[in-house]
Design an enzyme around this catalytic site. Sequence first.
Site, PDB file in Angstrom:
ATOM      1  N   LYS A  49      10.927 -13.568  40.269  1.00 18.15           N
ATOM      2  CA  LYS A  49      11.278 -14.969  40.075  1.00 18.15           C
ATOM      3  C   LYS A  49      10.787 -15.856  41.219  1.00 18.15           C
ATOM      4  O   LYS A  49      10.414 -17.016  40.995  1.00 18.15           O
ATOM      5  CB  LYS A  49      12.791 -15.117  39.916  1.00 18.15           C
ATOM      6  CG  LYS A  49      13.412 -14.211  38.854  1.00 18.15           C
ATOM      7  CD  LYS A  49      12.800 -14.395  37.489  1.00 18.15           C
ATOM      8  CE  LYS A  49      13.496 -13.530  36.454  1.00 18.15           C
ATOM      9  NZ  LYS A  49      12.880 -13.609  35.111  1.00 18.15           N
ATOM     10  N   LYS A  98      19.867 -16.164  43.478  1.00 20.29           N
ATOM     11  CA  LYS A  98      19.402 -15.466  42.284  1.00 20.29           C
ATOM     12  C   LYS A  98      18.637 -14.211  42.674  1.00 20.29           C
ATOM     13  O   LYS A  98      17.896 -14.204  43.662  1.00 20.29           O
ATOM     14  CB  LYS A  98      18.484 -16.369  41.452  1.00 20.29           C
ATOM     15  CG  LYS A  98      19.167 -17.584  40.855  1.00 20.29           C
ATOM     16  CD  LYS A  98      18.198 -18.348  39.966  1.00 20.29           C
ATOM     17  CE  LYS A  98      18.844 -19.537  39.301  1.00 20.29           C
ATOM     18  NZ  LYS A  98      17.896 -20.247  38.403  1.00 20.29           N
ATOM     19  N   GLU A 137      12.178 -21.685  30.978  1.00 19.51           N
ATOM     20  CA  GLU A 137      13.552 -22.178  31.052  1.00 19.51           C
ATOM     21  C   GLU A 137      13.666 -23.246  32.142  1.00 19.51           C
ATOM     22  O   GLU A 137      13.229 -23.038  33.279  1.00 19.51           O
ATOM     23  CB  GLU A 137      14.509 -21.026  31.310  1.00 19.51           C
ATOM     24  CG  GLU A 137      14.327 -19.890  30.296  1.00 19.51           C
ATOM     25  CD  GLU A 137      15.587 -19.109  30.042  1.00 19.51           C
ATOM     26  OE1 GLU A 137      16.651 -19.512  30.533  1.00 19.51           O
ATOM     27  OE2 GLU A 137      15.503 -18.087  29.342  1.00 19.51           O
ATOM     28  N   ARG A 148       9.208 -12.228  27.205  1.00 18.56           N
ATOM     29  CA  ARG A 148       9.650 -11.418  26.065  1.00 18.56           C
ATOM     30  C   ARG A 148      10.191 -12.315  24.968  1.00 18.56           C
ATOM     31  O   ARG A 148      10.300 -13.534  25.131  1.00 18.56           O
ATOM     32  CB  ARG A 148      10.755 -10.457  26.505  1.00 18.56           C
ATOM     33  CG  ARG A 148      11.933 -11.180  27.163  1.00 18.56           C
ATOM     34  CD  ARG A 148      13.095 -10.270  27.444  1.00 18.56           C
ATOM     35  NE  ARG A 148      14.089 -10.893  28.310  1.00 18.56           N
ATOM     36  CZ  ARG A 148      15.024 -11.748  27.914  1.00 18.56           C
ATOM     37  NH1 ARG A 148      15.064 -12.111  26.644  1.00 18.56           N
ATOM     38  NH2 ARG A 148      15.896 -12.244  28.767  1.00 18.56           N
ATOM     39  N   VAL A 200      16.797 -13.684  22.667  1.00 19.11           N
ATOM     40  CA  VAL A 200      17.878 -13.465  21.703  1.00 19.11           C
ATOM     41  C   VAL A 200      17.962 -14.638  20.725  1.00 19.11           C
ATOM     42  O   VAL A 200      18.184 -14.457  19.526  1.00 19.11           O
ATOM     43  CB  VAL A 200      19.221 -13.295  22.438  1.00 19.11           C
ATOM     44  CG1 VAL A 200      20.364 -13.101  21.445  1.00 19.11           C
ATOM     45  CG2 VAL A 200      19.169 -12.127  23.409  1.00 19.11           C
TER      46      VAL A 200
END
Length: 465
Positions: free
Chosen positions: A116, A158, A275, A292, A295
């Site tokens: 990240k 994070k 995001e 990827r 969901v």
Amino acid sequence: MFSTVLIANRGEIALRVARTCRELGIRTVAVYSTVDRDSAVVRFADEAVHIGPPPSKRSYLHIPSIIEAALQTGAEAIHPGYGFLSEDPDFAEVCETNGITFVGPPAKIMRQLGDKAVARALMAQAGLPVLPGSHEALTGPLAAQETARTVGFPVILKAVAGGGGRGMAVVRNAEDLSRAYSRTSAHARAVFGDERLYLERFVEDARHIEVQVLRDTHGTTVHLGERDCSVQRRHQKLIEESPGPGLPEDVRAAICAAAVQGAAAVGYVGAATFEFVLTPDDEFYLMEINCRLQVEHPVTEMVTGIDIVREQLFVAAGQPLTIGQDDVRPRGVALECRVNAEDPAREFAPTPGLLSEFVQPGGQFVRVDTHAYPGWYVGPDYDSLLAKAVVWAPDRPQALARMDRVLSEFRIDGCGVRTTIGFLRKVLAREEFRTARHTTGLVDAMAAEATAQPELEEAPAEVVT
């Protein structure tokens, strides 16, 4: 196109991938751990291979077993779904070494964006706005303190290798930072095998907006619009919708363009999700990139009519995307609610048990992605997701009404099993959600209210009418 695809996953996502493969005439191979031998995808797939005992590290995360299953069954490609090995560059490399196509980006790109801190630096170089913070992994608590003084509190720590909302901690003052650093680093090491952290400014009253991007090996990049994922608990999403409600058109255009720009800058291949955090002033900053399938991809499919898994398979096979940007014409509103076997009254603790009843809703413009059925044991070994309820409607008020009706129709019962359905309906009824004024702090606010007024939480978490 491939003739045989192995699906290296379980649950509803494995079944969802298998269905698109069948529509394309592709033979499917499912893999399963001992406790999943009677799963829905094992029954649906053309062939199924046992890969080990329940612990993920000995089954769904055990690369040698999955590769051996692919070689034995003649699978030309492996679709990883989401979670497990879906963002593991080592797995992608092993697939390539064995002559198997990994349905996802090349290992090199996955390795860059999976870190990240590195991804933040790359996207900053590409011209995307990123939150003030560290541009590389922190060397320890002292480095975190120094960066936080520059950035200003509150900040969020994070995990460099994080994902799925795990490995994060919001810190509001310098006194708590060292302790939070040690705790979050230890958690990251346990969950991801990598203790490194980075730090960035934490935005209060923010919204979580993400953009679905597809890019093929021929240089074509398209976005499929944005999703709002602001309803979260512990940084994990509960409700998603597309398009983002109340998002100004100029902000929508800019955030989608930024995602396309970022994907092209690194030569991405496949499906990716960019995001962003959106401030109350409608300024947006990149948070991370997921390499990827997400969901919540069904909400995008519902408003665009585009099968994202189908496009993934075409791209992996070296073929061009079947769509261009002009073909993407979102219409209406789609909502997705995650129905989990969890107890909201106990901080969403998992509630394993045997399902004695499982009846899913239906009706016009309703999609339910699930692997559950009566007699299925919801075990403690894996994710607690039971079903994803997805609805479409011409506008948001109709979509909200339809989703509430859909949730009310679920019939879920089992020894010890509770669900998030009742809580989800409470969120849908909240004035700030109905008027699209909600932020990522909504669930925490509801929890605080419930703590202050415990008598309001006497009703069961699941709705059985």
